[in-house]
Design a protein around this motif. Structure first.
Motif, mmCIF file in Angstrom:
data_model
loop_
_atom_site.group_PDB
_atom_site.id
_atom_site.type_symbol
_atom_site.label_atom_id
_atom_site.label_comp_id
_atom_site.label_asym_id
_atom_site.label_seq_id
_atom_site.Cartn_x
_atom_site.Cartn_y
_atom_site.Cartn_z
ATOM 1 N N ALA A 69 0.856 -1.188 0.000
ATOM 2 C CA ALA A 69 0.000 0.000 0.000
ATOM 3 C C ALA A 69 0.896 1.243 0.000
ATOM 4 N N GLY A 70 0.461 2.298 0.673
ATOM 5 C CA GLY A 70 1.233 3.531 0.659
ATOM 6 C C GLY A 70 0.385 4.661 1.169
ATOM 7 N N GLY A 71 0.544 5.843 0.573
ATOM 8 C CA GLY A 71 -0.245 6.973 1.015
ATOM 9 C C GLY A 71 -0.132 8.169 0.099
ATOM 10 N N HIS A 72 -1.210 8.922 0.026
ATOM 11 C CA HIS A 72 -1.314 10.167 -0.734
ATOM 12 C C HIS A 72 -0.825 11.300 0.149
ATOM 13 N N THR A 73 -0.022 12.211 -0.391
ATOM 14 C CA THR A 73 0.427 13.359 0.389
ATOM 15 C C THR A 73 -0.312 14.623 -0.044
ATOM 16 N N PRO A 74 -0.432 15.611 0.859
ATOM 17 C CA PRO A 74 -1.070 16.876 0.483
ATOM 18 C C PRO A 74 -0.295 17.660 -0.560
ATOM 19 N N TRP A 75 1.004 17.349 -0.707
ATOM 20 C CA TRP A 75 1.807 18.035 -1.729
ATOM 21 C C TRP A 75 1.828 17.241 -3.031
ATOM 22 N N GLN A 76 0.853 16.349 -3.174
ATOM 23 C CA GLN A 76 0.560 15.674 -4.442
ATOM 24 C C GLN A 76 1.656 14.718 -4.904
ATOM 25 N N THR A 77 2.111 13.891 -3.978
ATOM 26 C CA THR A 77 2.986 12.773 -4.333
ATOM 27 C C THR A 77 2.379 11.498 -3.752
ATOM 28 N N TRP A 78 2.871 10.375 -4.263
ATOM 29 C CA TRP A 78 2.444 9.047 -3.810
ATOM 30 C C TRP A 78 3.603 8.398 -3.071
ATOM 31 N N LEU A 79 3.346 7.961 -1.828
ATOM 32 C CA LEU A 79 4.336 7.246 -1.041
ATOM 33 C C LEU A 79 4.061 5.757 -1.184
ATOM 34 N N SER A 80 4.957 5.060 -1.865
ATOM 35 C CA SER A 80 4.790 3.645 -2.154
ATOM 36 C C SER A 80 5.623 2.832 -1.173
ATOM 37 N N CYS A 81 4.979 1.873 -0.505
ATOM 38 C CA CYS A 81 5.624 1.141 0.588
ATOM 39 C C CYS A 81 6.012 -0.278 0.173
#
Length: 387
Positions: free
Chosen positions: A133-145
């Motif tokens: 999974a991962g997460g969406h950031t408010p600065w419009q990037t994707w954090l891929s785990c």
């Protein structure tokens, strides 16, 4: 188990009222009163031509199959966690991980125009391991785990213009998902281990826009002081890169969570799921207090089991995907647990990557292994309707 008995829903709702175990009224804030709610969902109809059971007013389409050539990108196998991002032209992007190992993982993107047509597809991360999974950031990037013992977090550009960057300061462990606390500018991370932990990252420095530096900060682990719920104390990890000691074993007093999965932040509350005990938790970041929002063990016939990825809508309701269970996406709303959809014939798969479009009108998700149970047969869906 790909059937849904309406009587199960009635029994479950009576169970909530009788046992008081579902804390939805207190822990699911309806901060946006004008936002559309899913609390009035009706029963699921028989499966449509795509094998999706939906309530009245909703429709499905399959937007990608693993191995399908879309523009210059072949849609990846084992699609997992995902998120959406608004595009300047009025369209949007859906980013999806690929949970393959041996440097075969990564993430890809589908770009939709303002009419909802697929306008492009491309990779945003390549040659990584088991991107779960991962997460969406408010600065419009994707954090891929990466979900491996030496897993790291990669920050990706959903538009595919910038190369992905590893963010080792977010720790080295079996990562599952990330959520950003937009008020305190901290990140929360789950760990997919039977004795996993909950982590928090606090940046030391920020960029000109006020966004946290993901290469310069402090990684901490949670301790629930009075046991499984209650006040939380945070401990700084002495070795966040796990050079000498496995991350989750560095602080003896840290609290263990049975298989950390999806995580979501909304109006001061961090919600996360643990698949090993079928629970959804709620952490109040201001009070530093942890509660159990949902516990399947409290009910004779729980609708929601195999809790996994989580997303949310503007009304503050949670959409929880099942890994197993009845292959449903289930809505947790104040006082209710309601199936939103169900995949029929996907018993050997799991539902992954739920994400609403930026305007909240469409829902994206994948069946990671499709009907065959093979990673190369994943399918990615779009649901439209009165969200």
């Amino acid at each position: 188990m790909n059937t849904f008995n309406p009587q199960r829903r009635k029994l479950l709702q009576y169970g909530f009222m009788g046992l008081g175990a579902f804390a939805g009224n207190a822990l699911l804030p309806s901060a946006v009163q004008s936002a559309a709610s899913l609390a009035g969902l009706g029963e699921l109809f028989p499966p449509d031509r795509n094998g999706v059971r939906l309530p009245a007013g909703f429709t499905s389409r399959i937007v990608a199959h693993s191995g399908q050539k879309l523009f210059d990108y072949r849609w990846h196998a084992a699609p997992d966690g995902g998120a959406t991002f608004a595009a300047p032209d009025g369209g949007w992007i859906y980013v999806s991980n690929s949970e393959l190992d041996k440097q075969a993982g990564g993430a890809g993107a589908l770009r939709f125009n303002s009419q909802g047509d697929i306008a492009d597809a491309y990779p945003v991360l390549s040659h990584t391991n088991r991107n779960c999974a991962g997460g969406h950031t408010p600065w419009q990037t994707w954090l891929s785990c990466e979900e491996t013992d030496t897993g790291r977090v990669w920050e990706c550009d959903p538009f595919g213009r910038q190369a992905a960057q590893v963010r080792s300061a977010l720790g080295v462990f079996r990562h599952e998902a990330v959520a950003v606390d937009t008020q305190n500018k901290q990140l929360y991370l789950t760990e997919d281990q039977p004795d996993g932990c909950l982590y928090r990252y606090t940046a030391r420095t920020f960029d000109a826009a006020g966004n946290p530096n993901l290469d310069d900060g402090v990684l901490e682990v949670a301790e629930v002081i009075d046991g499984r719920i209650g006040a939380v104390r945070w401990h700084t990890l002495p070795d966040p890169l796990a050079n000498t000691t496995t991350t989750r074993k560095q602080v003896a007093s840290s609290t263990r969570f049975n298989g950390g999965e999806g995580i979501w932040y909304h109006h001061g509350i961090v919600y996360f799921s643990t698949k090993g005990d079928n629970r959804v938790w709620a952490y109040d970041a201001h009070r530093q207090h942890l509660s159990i929002l949902y516990n399947a063990a409290s009910y004779l016939l729980p609708v929601l089991t195999g809790v996994d990825n989580i997303t949310g809508n503007a009304a503050g309701e949670l959409l929880v995907a099942e890994d197993g269970g009845d292959m449903q996406i289930v809505v947790l709303t104040a006082g209710k647990v309601l199936p939103l959809l169900q995949l029929v014939g996907h018993d050997r798969s799991e539902i992954t990557g739920p994400a609403l479009s930026p305007d909240g009108s469409r829902l994206y998700f994948s069946s990671q292994r499709g009907k065959t149970g093979r990673a190369e047969d994943g399918m990615t869906f779009e649901i439209s309707g009165p969200f």
